[in-house]
Design an enzyme around this catalytic site. Structure first.
Site, mmCIF file in Angstrom:
data_model
loop_
_atom_site.group_PDB
_atom_site.id
_atom_site.type_symbol
_atom_site.label_atom_id
_atom_site.label_comp_id
_atom_site.label_asym_id
_atom_site.label_seq_id
_atom_site.Cartn_x
_atom_site.Cartn_y
_atom_site.Cartn_z
ATOM 1 N N LEU A 37 0.796 -1.173 0.115
ATOM 2 C CA LEU A 37 -0.254 0.051 -0.032
ATOM 3 C C LEU A 37 0.665 1.305 0.037
ATOM 4 O O LEU A 37 0.149 2.494 0.137
ATOM 5 C CB LEU A 37 -0.940 -0.014 1.335
ATOM 6 C CG LEU A 37 -2.095 -1.002 1.117
ATOM 7 C CD1 LEU A 37 -2.870 -1.184 2.205
ATOM 8 C CD2 LEU A 37 -2.901 -1.228 -0.237
ATOM 9 N N CYS A 38 2.062 1.129 -0.129
ATOM 10 C CA CYS A 38 3.031 2.184 -0.385
ATOM 11 C C CYS A 38 2.815 3.059 -1.767
ATOM 12 O O CYS A 38 2.561 2.207 -2.585
ATOM 13 C CB CYS A 38 4.466 1.934 -0.034
ATOM 14 S SG CYS A 38 4.826 1.392 1.468
ATOM 15 N N HIS A 39 2.862 4.330 -1.552
ATOM 16 C CA HIS A 39 2.982 5.283 -2.780
ATOM 17 C C HIS A 39 4.301 5.271 -3.502
ATOM 18 O O HIS A 39 5.137 5.225 -2.862
ATOM 19 C CB HIS A 39 2.465 6.625 -2.578
ATOM 20 C CG HIS A 39 1.010 6.706 -2.013
ATOM 21 N ND1 HIS A 39 0.939 6.574 -0.741
ATOM 22 C CD2 HIS A 39 -0.165 6.970 -2.659
ATOM 23 C CE1 HIS A 39 -0.481 6.832 -0.464
ATOM 24 N NE2 HIS A 39 -1.002 7.109 -1.882
ATOM 25 N N MET A 99 8.632 4.403 5.215
ATOM 26 C CA MET A 99 8.867 3.023 4.789
ATOM 27 C C MET A 99 10.073 2.797 3.800
ATOM 28 O O MET A 99 10.650 1.869 3.836
ATOM 29 C CB MET A 99 7.655 2.552 3.973
ATOM 30 C CG MET A 99 6.295 2.621 4.793
ATOM 31 S SD MET A 99 6.681 1.424 6.286
ATOM 32 C CE MET A 99 7.236 -0.188 5.518
ATOM 33 N N GLU A 100 10.374 3.990 3.243
ATOM 34 C CA GLU A 100 11.581 3.924 2.335
ATOM 35 C C GLU A 100 12.933 4.045 3.106
ATOM 36 O O GLU A 100 13.765 3.075 2.865
ATOM 37 C CB GLU A 100 11.538 5.034 1.303
ATOM 38 C CG GLU A 100 10.654 5.048 0.214
ATOM 39 C CD GLU A 100 9.090 5.229 0.668
ATOM 40 O OE1 GLU A 100 8.396 5.164 -0.373
ATOM 41 O OE2 GLU A 100 8.921 5.469 1.667
ATOM 42 N N ASP A 142 24.086 -11.402 3.911
ATOM 43 C CA ASP A 142 24.365 -12.278 2.812
ATOM 44 C C ASP A 142 25.805 -12.342 2.450
ATOM 45 O O ASP A 142 26.319 -13.504 2.228
ATOM 46 C CB ASP A 142 23.462 -11.726 1.568
ATOM 47 C CG ASP A 142 23.756 -12.554 0.315
ATOM 48 O OD1 ASP A 142 23.530 -13.688 0.351
ATOM 49 O OD2 ASP A 142 24.079 -12.093 -0.574
#
Length: 159
Positions: free
Chosen positions: A75-77, A114-115, A129
């Site tokens: 739901l992120c723009h 969120m970014e 990793d």
């Protein structure tokens, strides 16, 4: 679902309409920590990891991840980011940790928390990793927003 903007009046998930909001300068920062064995951190500090420059590759991975956040979080723009900075450094007090901080900026109608979280988490995962062959016991810890600024809700700084 009062107060939760990602749900409609029937409880269905929706993307929030930010079309009527003014574009403002927005910034967010997030941090994470990668805990590892002291010997593993020595490989990073001395540049002896078999896969190469661990912190440099992780920095680039974090930057790339911030730009793809809307593809990963449903739901992120999608945002036009004006700045993404990712910094990684070994713990200065000597603990076997690599600290990660991501800072993201935009001029837009919604925030970039969120970014920043995506950038910090992917950078930390990249450290894991690149070193997992020598240290399977590593952990990624303490992912959190430490700064959010701009928009109607104003400024937040983590204590």
């Amino acid at each position: 679902m009062a107060g939760l903007t990602h749900f409609d009046d029937k409880g269905a998930a929706r993307m929030v309409d930010v079309g009527a909001k003014p574009a403002t300068a927005r910034e967010a920062a997030a941090r994470a920590v990668v805990r590892m064995a002291p010997e593993t951190l020595a490989l990073v500090r001395e540049g002896r990891a078999r896969k190469g420059d661990v912190l440099g590759v992780a920095r680039l991975a974090g930057i790339m991840a911030a730009k793809r956040t809307a593809e990963l979080i449903p739901l992120c723009h999608p945002l036009a980011l004006t700045r993404v900075e990712v910094d990684l450094w070994p713990d200065e007090a000597g603990a076997p940790l690599v600290h990660v901080e991501a800072r993201v900026g935009t001029l837009g109608q919604t925030g970039v928390e969120m970014e920043a979280l995506t950038a910090a988490s992917v950078a930390a995962l990249t450290v894991y990793d690149m070193l997992k062959a020598v240290d399977r016991g590593m952990s990624v810890e303490s992912l959190r927003v430490v700064l959010k600024d701009g928009g109607r809700s104003g400024r937040y700084e983590a204590p």
